[in-house]
Design a protein around this motif. Structure first.
Motif, PDB file in Angstrom:
ATOM      1  N   TYR A   1      38.773  37.873  35.943  1.00  0.00           N
ATOM      2  CA  TYR A   1      38.795  36.550  35.341  1.00  0.00           C
ATOM      3  C   TYR A   1      38.078  36.632  33.999  1.00  0.00           C
ATOM      4  O   TYR A   1      36.990  37.205  33.904  1.00  0.00           O
ATOM      5  N   SER A   2      38.681  36.063  32.988  1.00  0.00           N
ATOM      6  CA  SER A   2      38.152  36.167  31.634  1.00  0.00           C
ATOM      7  C   SER A   2      37.780  34.787  31.106  1.00  0.00           C
ATOM      8  O   SER A   2      38.500  33.806  31.310  1.00  0.00           O
ATOM      9  N   GLY A   3      36.626  34.716  30.446  1.00  0.00           N
ATOM     10  CA  GLY A   3      36.174  33.477  29.837  1.00  0.00           C
ATOM     11  C   GLY A   3      35.598  33.741  28.472  1.00  0.00           C
ATOM     12  O   GLY A   3      35.536  34.888  28.008  1.00  0.00           O
ATOM     13  N   PRO A   4      35.142  32.711  27.796  1.00  0.00           N
ATOM     14  CA  PRO A   4      34.628  32.884  26.440  1.00  0.00           C
ATOM     15  C   PRO A   4      33.331  33.669  26.368  1.00  0.00           C
ATOM     16  O   PRO A   4      33.001  34.242  25.332  1.00  0.00           O
ATOM     17  N   ASP A   5      32.571  33.709  27.484  1.00  0.00           N
ATOM     18  CA  ASP A   5      31.261  34.334  27.438  1.00  0.00           C
ATOM     19  C   ASP A   5      31.171  35.637  28.211  1.00  0.00           C
ATOM     20  O   ASP A   5      30.351  36.499  27.902  1.00  0.00           O
ATOM     21  N   ARG A   6      32.019  35.811  29.241  1.00  0.00           N
ATOM     22  CA  ARG A   6      31.879  37.011  30.056  1.00  0.00           C
ATOM     23  C   ARG A   6      33.142  37.305  30.847  1.00  0.00           C
ATOM     24  O   ARG A   6      34.046  36.471  30.939  1.00  0.00           O
ATOM     25  N   GLN A   7      33.158  38.515  31.411  1.00  0.00           N
ATOM     26  CA  GLN A   7      34.236  38.965  32.287  1.00  0.00           C
ATOM     27  C   GLN A   7      33.727  38.948  33.725  1.00  0.00           C
ATOM     28  O   GLN A   7      32.634  39.428  34.007  1.00  0.00           O
ATOM     29  N   LEU A   8      34.528  38.404  34.630  1.00  0.00           N
ATOM     30  CA  LEU A   8      34.215  38.376  36.057  1.00  0.00           C
ATOM     31  C   LEU A   8      35.195  39.320  36.756  1.00  0.00           C
ATOM     32  O   LEU A   8      36.383  39.018  36.853  1.00  0.00           O
ATOM     33  N   ILE A   9      34.691  40.451  37.246  1.00  0.00           N
ATOM     34  CA  ILE A   9      35.571  41.512  37.746  1.00  0.00           C
ATOM     35  C   ILE A   9      35.282  41.782  39.219  1.00  0.00           C
ATOM     36  O   ILE A   9      34.130  41.972  39.617  1.00  0.00           O
ATOM     37  N   THR A  10      36.335  41.785  40.010  1.00  0.00           N
ATOM     38  CA  THR A  10      36.275  42.247  41.398  1.00  0.00           C
ATOM     39  C   THR A  10      37.008  43.573  41.473  1.00  0.00           C
ATOM     40  O   THR A  10      38.179  43.649  41.090  1.00  0.00           O
ATOM     41  N   CYS A  11      36.329  44.602  41.948  1.00  0.00           N
ATOM     42  CA  CYS A  11      36.956  45.923  42.062  1.00  0.00           C
ATOM     43  C   CYS A  11      36.474  46.554  43.369  1.00  0.00           C
ATOM     44  O   CYS A  11      35.486  47.274  43.397  1.00  0.00           O
ATOM     45  N   GLY A  12      37.180  46.253  44.453  1.00  0.00           N
ATOM     46  CA  GLY A  12      36.796  46.748  45.771  1.00  0.00           C
ATOM     47  C   GLY A  12      37.800  47.725  46.338  1.00  0.00           C
ATOM     48  O   GLY A  12      38.113  47.666  47.532  1.00  0.00           O
ATOM     49  N   GLY A  13      38.292  48.623  45.493  1.00  0.00           N
ATOM     50  CA  GLY A  13      39.354  49.531  45.918  1.00  0.00           C
ATOM     51  C   GLY A  13      38.898  50.943  46.177  1.00  0.00           C
ATOM     52  O   GLY A  13      39.645  51.888  45.940  1.00  0.00           O
ATOM     53  N   GLY A  14      37.671  51.137  46.690  1.00  0.00           N
ATOM     54  CA  GLY A  14      37.141  52.481  46.850  1.00  0.00           C
ATOM     55  C   GLY A  14      37.612  53.230  48.072  1.00  0.00           C
ATOM     56  O   GLY A  14      37.302  54.415  48.215  1.00  0.00           O
ATOM     57  N   GLY A  15      38.354  52.576  48.971  1.00  0.00           N
ATOM     58  CA  GLY A  15      38.828  53.287  50.161  1.00  0.00           C
ATOM     59  C   GLY A  15      39.174  52.389  51.318  1.00  0.00           C
ATOM     60  O   GLY A  15      39.908  52.785  52.219  1.00  0.00           O
ATOM     61  N   ALA A  16      38.646  51.163  51.356  1.00  0.00           N
ATOM     62  CA  ALA A  16      38.911  50.263  52.475  1.00  0.00           C
ATOM     63  C   ALA A  16      40.314  49.678  52.369  1.00  0.00           C
ATOM     64  O   ALA A  16      41.002  49.810  51.351  1.00  0.00           O
ATOM     65  N   TYR A  17      40.736  49.013  53.446  1.00  0.00           N
ATOM     66  CA  TYR A  17      42.081  48.422  53.500  1.00  0.00           C
ATOM     67  C   TYR A  17      42.314  47.476  52.326  1.00  0.00           C
ATOM     68  O   TYR A  17      41.403  46.813  51.839  1.00  0.00           O
ATOM     69  N   LEU A  18      43.545  47.408  51.878  1.00  0.00           N
ATOM     70  CA  LEU A  18      43.914  46.528  50.769  1.00  0.00           C
ATOM     71  C   LEU A  18      43.858  45.073  51.215  1.00  0.00           C
ATOM     72  O   LEU A  18      44.206  44.741  52.351  1.00  0.00           O
ATOM     73  N   LEU A  19      43.410  44.201  50.309  1.00  0.00           N
ATOM     74  CA  LEU A  19      43.363  42.764  50.557  1.00  0.00           C
ATOM     75  C   LEU A  19      44.328  42.059  49.607  1.00  0.00           C
ATOM     76  O   LEU A  19      44.560  42.514  48.482  1.00  0.00           O
ATOM     77  N   ALA A  20      44.864  40.947  50.055  1.00  0.00           N
ATOM     78  CA  ALA A  20      45.864  40.211  49.283  1.00  0.00           C
ATOM     79  C   ALA A  20      45.334  39.780  47.923  1.00  0.00           C
ATOM     80  O   ALA A  20      44.147  39.500  47.754  1.00  0.00           O
ATOM     81  N   THR A  21      46.235  39.705  46.951  1.00  0.00           N
ATOM     82  CA  THR A  21      45.911  39.146  45.641  1.00  0.00           C
ATOM     83  C   THR A  21      46.710  37.884  45.339  1.00  0.00           C
ATOM     84  O   THR A  21      46.352  37.148  44.419  1.00  0.00           O
ATOM     85  N   HIS A  22      47.786  37.628  46.096  1.00  0.00           N
ATOM     86  CA  HIS A  22      48.619  36.467  45.756  1.00  0.00           C
ATOM     87  C   HIS A  22      47.958  35.150  46.129  1.00  0.00           C
ATOM     88  O   HIS A  22      48.459  34.079  45.766  1.00  0.00           O
TER      89      HIS A  22
END
Length: 574
Positions: free
Chosen positions: A298-319
């Protein structure tokens, strides 16, 4: 402050000889399969542990005890050229193939993407949930430490030894951080293969080149931020200058959960930003977290909000991700203390269309990945059917249909489906839709049992002498009804997921290993930060030993293509 030169040099650990096969005796750990999250005993165990953590977490909280440990921040800002590469990974320690695929890529001297060479990070930041499903010494050894040691068994001879910092997630917390602190917060510098561990607590602050800092706060289960942790960060913050920039690591993306689950979820993060970081005058430019097993920015005027949980566990929905966030949420108490800002969803991996397509795999993957779950449903359905058939065969008025065995089975079915829709972690959010979907699922399962009883009473087996009917029900009826009941549960998960109910179980039950991700970050000499989100469409599932490789090269190499790619163009933070 703790820097690279303030401690005596510890003797290098004895490295075992390079293995000639994947035999556990040679590699020193036992590769694990992906966790079957719908296994009956695991569902019960994790549910009880989550409930205990919520009810008695304050009594098990070891953060207060960490005040007796070394409380210095770490200085990694000194570099020869004024720049640094660092990596971020979270939610690892599940199945071997997915965990080691990411570890193997992280350990490579460099990755070449679109013609750009991205060197291995001097720091490896682990963002939480280093092991699944429950924290223990053996679990860490087999699911996390062993694979990472195999990926980088020794430090590179011509480069500084990379350093590993880890932030605990909720699964690291289920034993009160006991195993986590033993592995990552040793009294002397420890080692996980070629990576050294340096932290002394479950949280840390690290000064980086280019006037950048990493602050990693340990805030789990909605708990308060303990006083020793606040004092630690207050001390570190005294060294932060107004021109500095900050990367804040959190255990979970509360900016998303405050919108989708509980508006108060972001309160502790907001408190930390207001009371610890804001007084320094520095800008918090990036918030990064794992816990949700996908990539989203998620991008805003002041900062970036990043979720990155792809290190090995089961995939979770994004839709199911909201297209826009208001942080902090306007309906919380912090709204009067902090200015709310809007952030737009810039990128997600996998895409929303692919996430929807993958959700339909629930019908195939749930019974294949969770045979114990299908067996449990088959047993419950069989017992419910026999109770119904026995009551119906007695005849009489409607009151006689509700025998004690039948009433007990109906209560078990309805109670189980409601608890399944309202897990302990969500029990206090009072969403009526969880009750409605849980009861709807329960009545659907009861309807299936009624249909089964109707068919059963029209077969000759129900008139056989005992235990003939029970044997036929267990051998013939049980497997069939177990499969049908699992498909009914899969249909429920698919429908309920569209209404933000059991979204996690919809994908956890599938244990999808592919679509992994991690971050490679670069601080340039001019102080700018560039974030490279790296994705893996398909992990490697075939590995071969490399006994003749260099001492610092991975013990196991892929025997099929393992290709990394950019999830999106590099994100430059000035």
């Amino acid at each position: 402050m703790t820097d690279d030169h303030s401690r005596p040099v510890e003797a290098e650990p004895v490295v075992p000889p390079r293995p000639r096969s994947m035999d556990p005796q040679e590699i020193g750990f036992t590769p694990q399969r992906m966790v079957g999250w719908l296994a009956p005993l695991l569902l019960l165990s994790t549910g009880l542990r989550a409930l205990l953590a919520i009810l008695f977490g304050a009594y098990l909280d070891k953060r207060e005890l960490q005040n007796s440990l070394d409380g210095e921040w770490f200085d990694h800002s000194a570099t020869a050229d004024g720049e640094m590469w660092l990596d971020y990974v979270a939610d690892l320690g599940d199945g071997f193939h997915s965990t080691y695929s990411v570890a193997w890529l992280l350990a490579q001297r460099q990755l070449t993407l679109d013609g750009d060479e991205l060197p291995r990070g001097r720091l490896l930041l682990m963002g939480g949930d280093q092991v699944y499903p429950l924290a223990s010494g053996d679990a860490y050894e087999n699911r996390m430490k062993g694979p990472y040691r195999a990926a980088l068994p020794e430090p590179p001879p011509d480069q500084p030894r990379p350093t590993l910092f880890a932030l605990p997630g909720n699964h690291d917390w289920y034993d009160g951080l006991t195993a986590f602190l033993r592995l990552f917060a040793r009294r002397k510098d420890g080692h996980i293969g070629g990576w050294r561990t340096q932290q002394r607590r479950s949280y840390f602050a690290v000064k980086l080149p280019g006037n950048w800092w990493v602050f990693a706060m340990d805030e789990q289960f909605g708990a308060y931020i303990d006083d020793p942790q606040l004092l630690y960060f207050e001390k570190a913050a005294r060294n932060v200058r107004p021109e500095d920039r900050i990367i804040l690591m959190t255990p979970s993306p509360k900016w998303v959960k405050a919108t989708t689950e509980d508006p108060a979820a972001y309160d502790a993060t907001d408190y930390f930003l207001r009371t610890i970081l804001a007084p320094t005058g520095a800008n918090v430019r990036v918030l990064v977290s794992g816990d949700m097993h996908h990539y989203a920015r998620y991008s805003g005027p002041d900062r970036q909000l990043i979720t990155c949980g792809g290190g090995g566990a089961y995939l979770l929905a994004t839709h199911q991700l909201p297209e826009q966030l208001t942080v902090p949420p306007e309906e919380t108490l912090t709204r009067s203390k902090s200015r709310s800002r809007r952030y737009d969803l810039a990128t997600r991996f996998p895409s929303a269309a692919e996430s929807r397509r993958l959700s339909w795999g629930v019908f195939r993957r749930v019974p294949a990945r969770n045979p114990g779950f299908a067996t449990m449903l088959g047993i419950i359905q069989t017992l419910t059917m026999l109770a119904m058939a026995g009551a119906a065969s007695q005849g009489g008025n409607i009151q006689r249909l509700f025998t004690i065995p039948l009433s007990m089975m109906i209560l078990i079915v309805l109670g189980g489906t409601v608890l399944f829709a309202r897990p302990p972690g969500a029990a206090f959010h009072n969403h009526a839709r969880h009750w409605l979907f849980g009861l709807g699922h329960g009545f659907a399962q009861i309807g299936l049992a009624i249909l089964g009883a109707w068919v059963w009473l029209r077969t000759p087996a129900h008139d056989w002498s005992w235990p003939g009917p029970l044997v036929v029900a267990a051998v013939v009826y049980g497997p069939i009804i177990g499969f049908l009941s699992t498909q009914l549960c899969a249909l429920y998960l698919l429908i309920a997921g569209q209404f933000q109910v059991n979204v996690n179980e919809l994908f956890a039950g599938q244990s999808i290993e592919d679509r992994k991700s991690f971050l490679r970050l670069h601080i340039a000499a001019d102080g700018s930060l560039t974030i490279h989100p790296i994705g893996i469409e398909a992990i490697c599932r075939k590995w071969v030993a490399d006994p003749d490789g260099d001492p610092h090269s991975p013990w196991l190499r892929p025997d099929e293509p393992l290709v990394a790619h950019r999830i999106e163009p590099p994100i430059r933070v000035e």
